[in-house]
Design a protein around this motif. Structure first.
Motif, PDB file in Angstrom:
ATOM      1  N   GLY A  92      -7.877  -0.753  16.484  1.00 27.20           N
ATOM      2  CA  GLY A  92      -6.446  -1.042  16.433  1.00 27.20           C
ATOM      3  C   GLY A  92      -6.038  -1.622  15.085  1.00 27.20           C
ATOM      4  N   LEU A  93      -6.852  -2.518  14.547  1.00 30.28           N
ATOM      5  CA  LEU A  93      -6.555  -3.106  13.237  1.00 30.28           C
ATOM      6  C   LEU A  93      -6.609  -2.051  12.135  1.00 30.28           C
ATOM      7  N   LEU A  94      -7.592  -1.172  12.211  1.00 30.20           N
ATOM      8  CA  LEU A  94      -7.698  -0.135  11.189  1.00 30.20           C
ATOM      9  C   LEU A  94      -6.570   0.880  11.317  1.00 30.20           C
ATOM     10  N   GLY A  95      -6.060   1.066  12.543  1.00 32.15           N
ATOM     11  CA  GLY A  95      -4.872   1.896  12.730  1.00 32.15           C
ATOM     12  C   GLY A  95      -3.694   1.325  11.954  1.00 32.15           C
ATOM     13  N   LEU A  96      -3.543  -0.002  11.995  1.00 34.60           N
ATOM     14  CA  LEU A  96      -2.488  -0.654  11.201  1.00 34.60           C
ATOM     15  C   LEU A  96      -2.686  -0.355   9.719  1.00 34.60           C
ATOM     16  N   TYR A  97      -3.910  -0.460   9.263  1.00 36.45           N
ATOM     17  CA  TYR A  97      -4.218  -0.208   7.863  1.00 36.45           C
ATOM     18  C   TYR A  97      -3.878   1.227   7.477  1.00 36.45           C
ATOM     19  N   LEU A  98      -4.281   2.173   8.305  1.00 33.76           N
ATOM     20  CA  LEU A  98      -4.094   3.583   7.970  1.00 33.76           C
ATOM     21  C   LEU A  98      -2.643   4.041   8.069  1.00 33.76           C
ATOM     22  N   LYS A  99      -1.866   3.454   8.975  1.00 35.01           N
ATOM     23  CA  LYS A  99      -0.520   3.961   9.249  1.00 35.01           C
ATOM     24  C   LYS A  99       0.615   3.121   8.670  1.00 35.01           C
ATOM     25  N   THR A 100       0.331   1.925   8.196  1.00 39.82           N
ATOM     26  CA  THR A 100       1.394   1.078   7.660  1.00 39.82           C
ATOM     27  C   THR A 100       1.621   1.432   6.187  1.00 39.82           C
ATOM     28  N   PRO A 101       2.862   1.802   5.855  1.00 39.82           N
ATOM     29  CA  PRO A 101       3.157   2.139   4.450  1.00 39.82           C
ATOM     30  C   PRO A 101       2.836   0.968   3.516  1.00 39.82           C
ATOM     31  N   GLY A 102       2.282   1.307   2.366  1.00 41.09           N
ATOM     32  CA  GLY A 102       1.987   0.309   1.355  1.00 41.09           C
ATOM     33  C   GLY A 102       0.609  -0.318   1.461  1.00 41.09           C
ATOM     34  N   MET A 103      -0.146   0.011   2.500  1.00 37.69           N
ATOM     35  CA  MET A 103      -1.480  -0.574   2.663  1.00 37.69           C
ATOM     36  C   MET A 103      -2.547   0.179   1.862  1.00 37.69           C
ATOM     37  N   ARG A 104      -2.278   1.462   1.592  1.00 35.28           N
ATOM     38  CA  ARG A 104      -3.266   2.286   0.880  1.00 35.28           C
ATOM     39  C   ARG A 104      -2.633   2.911  -0.349  1.00 35.28           C
ATOM     40  N   GLU A 105      -3.473   3.196  -1.327  1.00 35.01           N
ATOM     41  CA  GLU A 105      -3.004   3.942  -2.489  1.00 35.01           C
ATOM     42  C   GLU A 105      -2.621   5.343  -2.024  1.00 35.01           C
ATOM     43  N   GLU A 106      -1.650   5.926  -2.676  1.00 29.98           N
ATOM     44  CA  GLU A 106      -1.153   7.237  -2.269  1.00 29.98           C
ATOM     45  C   GLU A 106      -2.268   8.284  -2.239  1.00 29.98           C
ATOM     46  N   ASP A 107      -2.325   9.036  -1.130  1.00 26.26           N
ATOM     47  CA  ASP A 107      -3.329  10.090  -0.932  1.00 26.26           C
ATOM     48  C   ASP A 107      -4.767   9.582  -1.049  1.00 26.26           C
ATOM     49  N   SER A 108      -5.012   8.365  -0.586  1.00 28.80           N
ATOM     50  CA  SER A 108      -6.331   7.765  -0.709  1.00 28.80           C
ATOM     51  C   SER A 108      -6.588   6.810   0.454  1.00 28.80           C
ATOM     52  N   LEU A 109      -7.843   6.516   0.701  1.00 30.27           N
ATOM     53  CA  LEU A 109      -8.213   5.469   1.651  1.00 30.27           C
ATOM     54  C   LEU A 109      -8.364   4.122   0.961  1.00 30.27           C
TER      55      LEU A 109
END
Length: 139
Positions: A92-109
Motif C-alpha cells: 500500500g505504501l509503495l502504491g502511494l509512491y508509484l501513483k502520487t504525482p511528484g514522487m518519482r522522476e518522470e518516466d522513471s522509478l
C-alpha cells in the motif's frame, strides 16, 4: 505454521515493528489538519477511501499500524502472519509512491526529493516478503 519467530528473524521484525508502531502511535492523536493531509494523500492513490471521514481514516490507519507493529515485535506471532501483514502494508505504501504525482522522476522509478521517504519503504516489502517466503519454503 511455526508458532515462534526464528531467532534470525527477530532483527528485521524488530526494525520494521518499531518504525510502524511509532508511526501508528504518532497518528493516534492526529489533529484534523494532519488527518486531512494524510487522508488526502491516500485518497489521491486509493479513491475508494474518499467516503471515509479523514479523522476516522487516520484513526483506522493508526490502529492498523499499532496492531502490525505489535505483531512484528511479539515473537509468538507467526512470521508467516506477521510477514503477510507487513507485505500488504508495504504494498500500500509503495502504491502511494508509484501513483502520487511528484514522487518519482518522470518516466522513471527513481525518487524525487519528495519521494525518497516513500521509496525507502521498499525495505518493508523486502522484510515482509522474506518472512513469508522463508516460512512457506523452509517450514
Amino acid at each position: 505454521m511455526r508458532l515462534l519467530a526464528r531467532p534470525h528473524q527477530l532483527p528485521p521484525r524488530t526494525a520494521a515493528g518499531v518504525i510502524i508502531l511509532n508511526s501508528g502511535l504518532g497518528k493516534w492523536s492526529a489533529d484534523e489538519e494532519t488527518a486531512a493531509g494524510v487522508h488526502g494523500m491516500a485518497v489521491g492513490t486509493y479513491p475508494f477511501l474518499k467516503n471515509i471521514k479523514a479523522t476516522r481514516f487516520v484513526k483506522l490507519l493508526s490502529t492498523a499500524e499499532i496492531a502490525l507493529g505489535a505483531a512484528l515485535l511479539v515473537p509468538v506471532v507467526p512470521s508467516l502472519l506477521a510477514g503477510a501483514g507487513l507485505t500488504a502494508f508495504a504494498g500500500g505504501l509503495l502504491g502511494l509512491y508509484l501513483k502520487t504525482p511528484g514522487m518519482r522522476e518522470e518516466d522513471s522509478l527513481r525518487p524525487t526529493q519528495q519521494g525518497v521517504a516513500l521509496a525507502k519503504d521498499v525495505w518493508l516489502l523486502g522484510i515482509g516478503a522474506g518472512l513469508v517466503v522463508e516460512e512457506l519454503v523452509y517450514d
